[in-house]
Design an enzyme around this catalytic site. Sequence first.
Site, PDB file in Angstrom:
ATOM      1  N   ARG A 121       0.819  -1.212   0.000  1.00 38.23           N
ATOM      2  CA  ARG A 121       0.000   0.000   0.000  1.00 38.23           C
ATOM      3  C   ARG A 121       0.858   1.270   0.000  1.00 38.23           C
ATOM      4  NH1 ARG A 121      -1.071   1.861   5.652  1.00 38.23           N
ATOM      5  NH2 ARG A 121      -3.278   2.227   5.234  1.00 38.23           N
ATOM      6  N   TRP A 128      12.332   7.673   6.589  1.00 42.72           N
ATOM      7  CA  TRP A 128      13.331   6.812   7.259  1.00 42.72           C
ATOM      8  C   TRP A 128      13.459   5.458   6.586  1.00 42.72           C
ATOM      9  CZ3 TRP A 128      12.991   3.700  12.309  1.00 42.72           C
ATOM     10  CH2 TRP A 128      11.752   3.077  12.468  1.00 42.72           C
ATOM     11  N   ASP A 129      12.394   4.993   5.916  1.00 42.43           N
ATOM     12  CA  ASP A 129      12.504   3.771   5.110  1.00 42.43           C
ATOM     13  C   ASP A 129      13.680   3.872   4.137  1.00 42.43           C
ATOM     14  OD1 ASP A 129       9.447   2.146   4.885  1.00 42.43           O
ATOM     15  OD2 ASP A 129       9.613   4.055   5.924  1.00 42.43           O
ATOM     16  N   ARG A 247      -6.191  11.487  10.914  1.00 44.22           N
ATOM     17  CA  ARG A 247      -5.325  11.282   9.748  1.00 44.22           C
ATOM     18  C   ARG A 247      -6.184  10.893   8.550  1.00 44.22           C
ATOM     19  NH1 ARG A 247      -2.303   6.355  11.501  1.00 44.22           N
ATOM     20  NH2 ARG A 247      -4.195   6.114  12.724  1.00 44.22           N
ATOM     21  N   PRO A 248      -6.064  11.556   7.417  1.00 41.26           N
ATOM     22  CA  PRO A 248      -6.867  11.178   6.251  1.00 41.26           C
ATOM     23  C   PRO A 248      -6.701   9.717   5.855  1.00 41.26           C
ATOM     24  CG  PRO A 248      -5.862  13.307   5.888  1.00 41.26           C
ATOM     25  CD  PRO A 248      -5.271  12.772   7.165  1.00 41.26           C
ATOM     26  N   GLU A 249      -5.461   9.186   5.977  1.00 41.05           N
ATOM     27  CA  GLU A 249      -5.188   7.814   5.544  1.00 41.05           C
ATOM     28  C   GLU A 249      -5.712   6.768   6.523  1.00 41.05           C
ATOM     29  OE1 GLU A 249      -1.567   8.930   8.047  1.00 41.05           O
ATOM     30  OE2 GLU A 249      -3.057   9.935   6.796  1.00 41.05           O
ATOM     31  N   GLY A 277       7.604   6.873  13.386  1.00 40.70           N
ATOM     32  CA  GLY A 277       7.646   5.643  12.594  1.00 40.70           C
ATOM     33  C   GLY A 277       6.995   4.472  13.302  1.00 40.70           C
ATOM     34  N   ASP A 279       3.968   3.424  14.507  1.00 43.49           N
ATOM     35  CA  ASP A 279       2.514   3.574  14.580  1.00 43.49           C
ATOM     36  C   ASP A 279       1.867   2.190  14.457  1.00 43.49           C
ATOM     37  OD1 ASP A 279       3.679   3.572  12.041  1.00 43.49           O
ATOM     38  OD2 ASP A 279       2.145   4.843  11.140  1.00 43.49           O
ATOM     39  N   GLU A 463       6.921  -6.654   5.069  1.00 41.18           N
ATOM     40  CA  GLU A 463       7.191  -5.421   5.822  1.00 41.18           C
ATOM     41  C   GLU A 463       7.730  -5.724   7.219  1.00 41.18           C
ATOM     42  OE1 GLU A 463       4.595  -1.539   7.332  1.00 41.18           O
ATOM     43  OE2 GLU A 463       3.611  -3.452   6.902  1.00 41.18           O
ATOM     44  N   GLU A 478      -3.120  -1.507  11.913  1.00 41.00           N
ATOM     45  CA  GLU A 478      -4.286  -0.975  11.200  1.00 41.00           C
ATOM     46  C   GLU A 478      -4.487  -1.566   9.809  1.00 41.00           C
ATOM     47  OE1 GLU A 478      -4.275   3.508  13.158  1.00 41.00           O
ATOM     48  OE2 GLU A 478      -3.458   3.220  11.158  1.00 41.00           O
TER      49      GLU A 478
END
Length: 498
Positions: A121, A128-129, A247-249, A277, A279, A463, A478
């Site tokens: 996504r 930082w990724d 948060r919109p996302e 980072g 979350d 991930e 989430e």
Amino acid sequence: MLRNKMNNPLYINEIQALFDDVQRSKIFEDQKMMTDAVPLFSIAEINDTYEKEKNAAGFDLKNFVMTHFDFLGARVSVQRENHLPIKEHIEKLWDELTRTAYEEKGTLLKLPKPYIVPGGRFNEFFYWDSYFIMLGLKASGRVEMMENIVENCSYLIQHVGFVPNASRTHFLSRSQPPYFSLMLDLLVETTHDESIYTRYHDTLEKEYAFWMNGEENLEKDSDIKRVVKTSSGDILNRYYDAENEPRPESYLIDIEDHENASGDEFYRNIRSACESGWDFSSRWFADGEHIQTIETLNLAQVDLNCLLWHLEKTLAQSSALLKLTEKENYFTERAAKRRQMINKYFWDEQTKNYKDYHIKKNTNTPSEHIAALYPLFLGLADQQQAEAVAQIIEEKFLYQGGLVTTTKKTGQQWDLPNAWAPYQWLGFKAMKNYGFDDLAEKIKNNWCSNVERVYKNTGKLMEKYNALDTETIAGGGEYPNQDGFGWTNGVYLQLQQN
């Protein structure tokens, strides 16, 4: 162009009624889908049409959205017919995860150079990724892409004032852990070109100004934005977000979590944790269990302050190379002072571990978490401190599938049992720095074996990974575990070279 978007950071605000209806209706399983959508018509036209049609009999909201927005490229998924050896798979992935954004589309910010996206996504440039992606690019000999990442960060710092969480307009209120100075170290180490420090000196100063903004106005025992002044008059930093809205996302998720939360800055506490980072994690929760008790703003974080020490040290170095003696002295003093403050505020003598500092309670937080590695990763701990932390890491954090992030299992993705790529690298390097070579090898081998096992079973790099139950894939949080995956690819390749 980016400055204009700072004044009106969300085109989403211009379609607020439609956006609110879409997110509340759950027509997409992942709420990030709508934030990443690209309008196919003018916003005014979409709004007018929506107002005219939404109350009509038989109106289909999802059909309306699919007709008026482009969702192409919203997800990155890699399917292969042939199961390649893992390193060959990653080499192909670098090309498949490469993107360009030479113009703004929807919420996507333009950037001057190509970049690598994480995958799944996450189809935009993440701050930082990108450092951990660069580790793998170094291993792959892809120096030009490493340079591109540094250039993109510099462009954002120069045009926005900081590197946003990711390259979308709805992230223009927060950054992520400040890794730009470490990116420069990595690039200098790769190219042996020390002029890189002088070339980006101005960029380093601008990023530093962002993190220290408001410092000069602080009284003792107060805070402003990302800066905290303790009751003793010492300066520390914290994660922060300028907005105090959902948060919109993760719009509906935040609204629902807010219903049972206390305090008037719940949304800002949520967003501030996103800047870290992490979350989300029990690390941020007042009760150690529930997201409704999140209090990120009350904490000064050990990782952030260590990274800002590195930024100050790098600024002293770039100033010296430019023969800016006054600035060299200033940043040398700032770095020395911060080093003292890291030991004073984040070292918990009782537990012999590094912990976050609660700025309201004037004490360390109880949370045990893997960010305690930062003083070792950056060489700020003395040998005795390093030995104590290494023992805790081995006893409480190292499992069959790698290092976990906390000792609590809450269902949040930055808690037990998940192992994340960045902390395998930080753990490996931290242990190497202090001569704990056997522990470093265990960290490397445990996690790399887990990555290889999941790749063998699924053909994907993930991930995050389950460190406890290596028969399953990690979860929590989430959204489902994503594949791709930028920082996993980078850390795996770099560990294999060490």
